[in-house]
Design a protein around this motif. Structure first.
Motif, short mmCIF file in Angstrom:
data_model
loop_
_atom_site.label_atom_id
_atom_site.label_comp_id
_atom_site.label_asym_id
_atom_site.label_seq_id
_atom_site.Cartn_x
_atom_site.Cartn_y
_atom_site.Cartn_z
N SER A 1 0.83 -1.20 0.00
CA SER A 1 0.00 0.00 0.00
C SER A 1 0.87 1.25 0.00
N VAL A 2 0.26 2.37 -0.38
CA VAL A 2 0.89 3.68 -0.26
C VAL A 2 0.17 4.40 0.87
N SER A 3 0.89 4.77 1.91
CA SER A 3 0.25 5.37 3.07
C SER A 3 -0.33 6.74 2.73
N ALA A 4 -1.30 7.16 3.51
CA ALA A 4 -1.91 8.48 3.31
C ALA A 4 -0.85 9.57 3.45
N ARG A 5 0.09 9.39 4.37
CA ARG A 5 1.14 10.37 4.55
C ARG A 5 2.00 10.49 3.29
N THR A 6 2.32 9.35 2.69
CA THR A 6 3.14 9.36 1.48
C THR A 6 2.39 9.96 0.30
N VAL A 7 1.11 9.62 0.17
CA VAL A 7 0.30 10.21 -0.89
C VAL A 7 0.30 11.73 -0.77
N ALA A 8 0.14 12.22 0.44
CA ALA A 8 0.12 13.67 0.66
C ALA A 8 1.47 14.30 0.33
N ALA A 9 2.55 13.63 0.70
CA ALA A 9 3.89 14.16 0.43
C ALA A 9 4.17 14.23 -1.06
N LEU A 10 3.78 13.19 -1.81
CA LEU A 10 3.98 13.20 -3.26
C LEU A 10 3.20 14.34 -3.91
N ALA A 11 1.96 14.51 -3.50
CA ALA A 11 1.14 15.59 -4.06
C ALA A 11 1.71 16.95 -3.72
N ALA A 12 2.21 17.11 -2.51
CA ALA A 12 2.78 18.39 -2.10
C ALA A 12 4.05 18.70 -2.89
N ALA A 13 4.84 17.68 -3.17
CA ALA A 13 6.06 17.89 -3.97
C ALA A 13 5.69 18.37 -5.36
N GLU A 14 4.71 17.72 -5.98
CA GLU A 14 4.28 18.14 -7.32
C GLU A 14 3.72 19.56 -7.29
N ASP A 15 2.97 19.88 -6.26
CA ASP A 15 2.41 21.24 -6.13
C ASP A 15 3.52 22.28 -5.99
N ALA A 16 4.65 21.85 -5.42
CA ALA A 16 5.78 22.77 -5.24
C ALA A 16 6.66 22.85 -6.48
N GLY A 17 6.28 22.14 -7.54
CA GLY A 17 7.03 22.19 -8.79
C GLY A 17 8.14 21.16 -8.90
N ILE A 18 8.14 20.17 -8.01
CA ILE A 18 9.14 19.10 -8.06
C ILE A 18 8.50 17.89 -8.73
N GLU A 19 9.07 17.45 -9.84
CA GLU A 19 8.54 16.27 -10.52
C GLU A 19 8.82 15.01 -9.71
N VAL A 20 7.92 14.05 -9.80
CA VAL A 20 8.10 12.76 -9.13
C VAL A 20 8.09 11.67 -10.19
N PHE A 21 9.16 10.87 -10.20
CA PHE A 21 9.24 9.72 -11.10
C PHE A 21 9.26 8.44 -10.28
N PHE A 22 8.40 7.50 -10.64
CA PHE A 22 8.49 6.16 -10.09
C PHE A 22 9.47 5.38 -10.96
N VAL A 23 10.48 4.81 -10.34
CA VAL A 23 11.53 4.10 -11.08
C VAL A 23 11.63 2.71 -10.46
N THR A 24 11.19 1.70 -11.18
CA THR A 24 10.95 0.40 -10.57
C THR A 24 11.40 -0.76 -11.45
N GLY A 25 11.56 -1.91 -10.83
CA GLY A 25 11.80 -3.13 -11.59
C GLY A 25 10.51 -3.74 -12.09
N ARG A 26 9.38 -3.26 -11.58
CA ARG A 26 8.08 -3.80 -11.98
C ARG A 26 7.79 -3.58 -13.46
N PRO A 27 7.03 -4.50 -14.08
CA PRO A 27 6.53 -4.23 -15.43
C PRO A 27 5.36 -3.25 -15.35
N ALA A 28 5.00 -2.69 -16.49
CA ALA A 28 3.92 -1.70 -16.52
C ALA A 28 2.62 -2.28 -15.99
N ARG A 29 2.37 -3.57 -16.22
CA ARG A 29 1.09 -4.15 -15.82
C ARG A 29 0.94 -4.25 -14.30
N TRP A 30 2.04 -4.05 -13.57
CA TRP A 30 1.98 -4.10 -12.10
C TRP A 30 2.08 -2.71 -11.48
#
Length: 279
Positions: A27-56
């Motif tokens: 899961s993604v915690s509510a705190r983390t969801v809020a932090a990611l959104a706040a970073a984007e609102d502040a003009g900081i891009e967020v990239f998820f960089v993972t070993g997962r395939p797109a379908r996951w």
């Protein structure tokens, strides 16, 4: 280790998922969801960089803002999560090279079983460990057949996966790099003896660097997070990097800083501090 105090203001946050952004229950915690959104609102891009395939990527697709891009399969693919994981870029492993890797690992570590992740789906050998789910088009066959150019209509190979039922994970990776490291990029992210094999020079770091260059963002302006060996190159490349409290020893050695464990919202802890320190 602590990040340099004279680092420029971050313009991009690059974070791994499993064991890093995601809690152990995926899961993604509510705190983390809020932090990611706040970073984007502040003009900081967020990239998820993972070993997962797109379908996951459904676990985080709702939390991608702005550009909607994610780097998947350890850098072998860039996908648009706003478009259901549509493939935008691929850095494939050539099938003849993958076959050479199979031959090398069969000789060096008898008992190795293989799976193939392509742009069209996932295929595996009969003895390969059970996976989370099977796609309708999954082919079960020897690696040599899976890697034949006609299999899967010749879809580009994003990753070759190799599993060993006896060797310890790090020992298997060291052995594989000794015998096949000149052929491809080998790493791991699983707690089991499962290797992830990409085209030579392809890693999370290499594709992240390309995405940043397209945006005029330097390594010094990137903050990265990770926990496993497949994150090491990315953490070394980024100007500021954090190993999770639950990180592998190689990650702890590579990162410039440390944060709390994934179950303790370690990524959010750092993002909140970054935002507090912004001018």
């Amino acid at each position: 280790m602590t990040p340099a105090t004279d680092a420029p203001a971050p313009r991009l946050i690059a974070t791994d998922l499993d064991g890093t952004l995601l809690r152990d229950d995926k899961s993604v915690s509510a705190r983390t969801v809020a932090a990611l959104a706040a970073a984007e609102d502040a003009g900081i891009e967020v990239f998820f960089v993972t070993g997962r395939p797109a379908r996951w990527m459904d676990v985080v697709s709702a939390h991608v803002h702005g550009h909607g891009l994610a780097i998947c399969a350890n850098g072998a693919a860039v996908v648009d999560l706003h478009a259901g994981g549509r493939l935008l870029q691929a850095h494939p492993l050539e099938r003849p090279t993958a076959l050479d890797v199979v031959d090398a690992l069969r000789a060096a570590a008898p008992g190795t079983t293989f799976a193939v992740e392509t742009t069209a789906g996932f295929h595996h050998e009969p003895a390969y460990p059970p996976v989370f789910s099977h796609d309708a088009g999954t082919i079960v066959a020897a690696a040599e057949k899976l890697l034949h150019v006609e299999t899967g209509a010749g879809a580009p190979v994003l990753k070759l996966l190799a599993h060993h039922h006896e060797l310890a994970p790090d020992a298997f990776l060291d052995l594989a790099r000794t015998h096949a490291g000149s052929l491809a990029s080998l790493t791991r992210s699983s707690p089991s003896s499962l290797l992830e094999i990409s085209a030579p020079g392809v890693s999370k770091a290499s594709t992240l660097a390309l995405c940043c260059a397209e945006r005029g963002i330097s390594a010094a302006e990137v903050v990265a997070f990770g926990d496993m060996p497949n994150d090491v190159d990315m953490l070394r490349w980024a100007g500021t990097s954090y190993a999770m409290g639950n990180a592998h020893p190689d990650v702890l050695a590579a990162a410039s800083g440390r944060t709390a464990a994934n179950d303790e919202d370690g990524v959010a802890v750092v993002i909140e501090r970054i935002l507090r320190d912004l001018p």
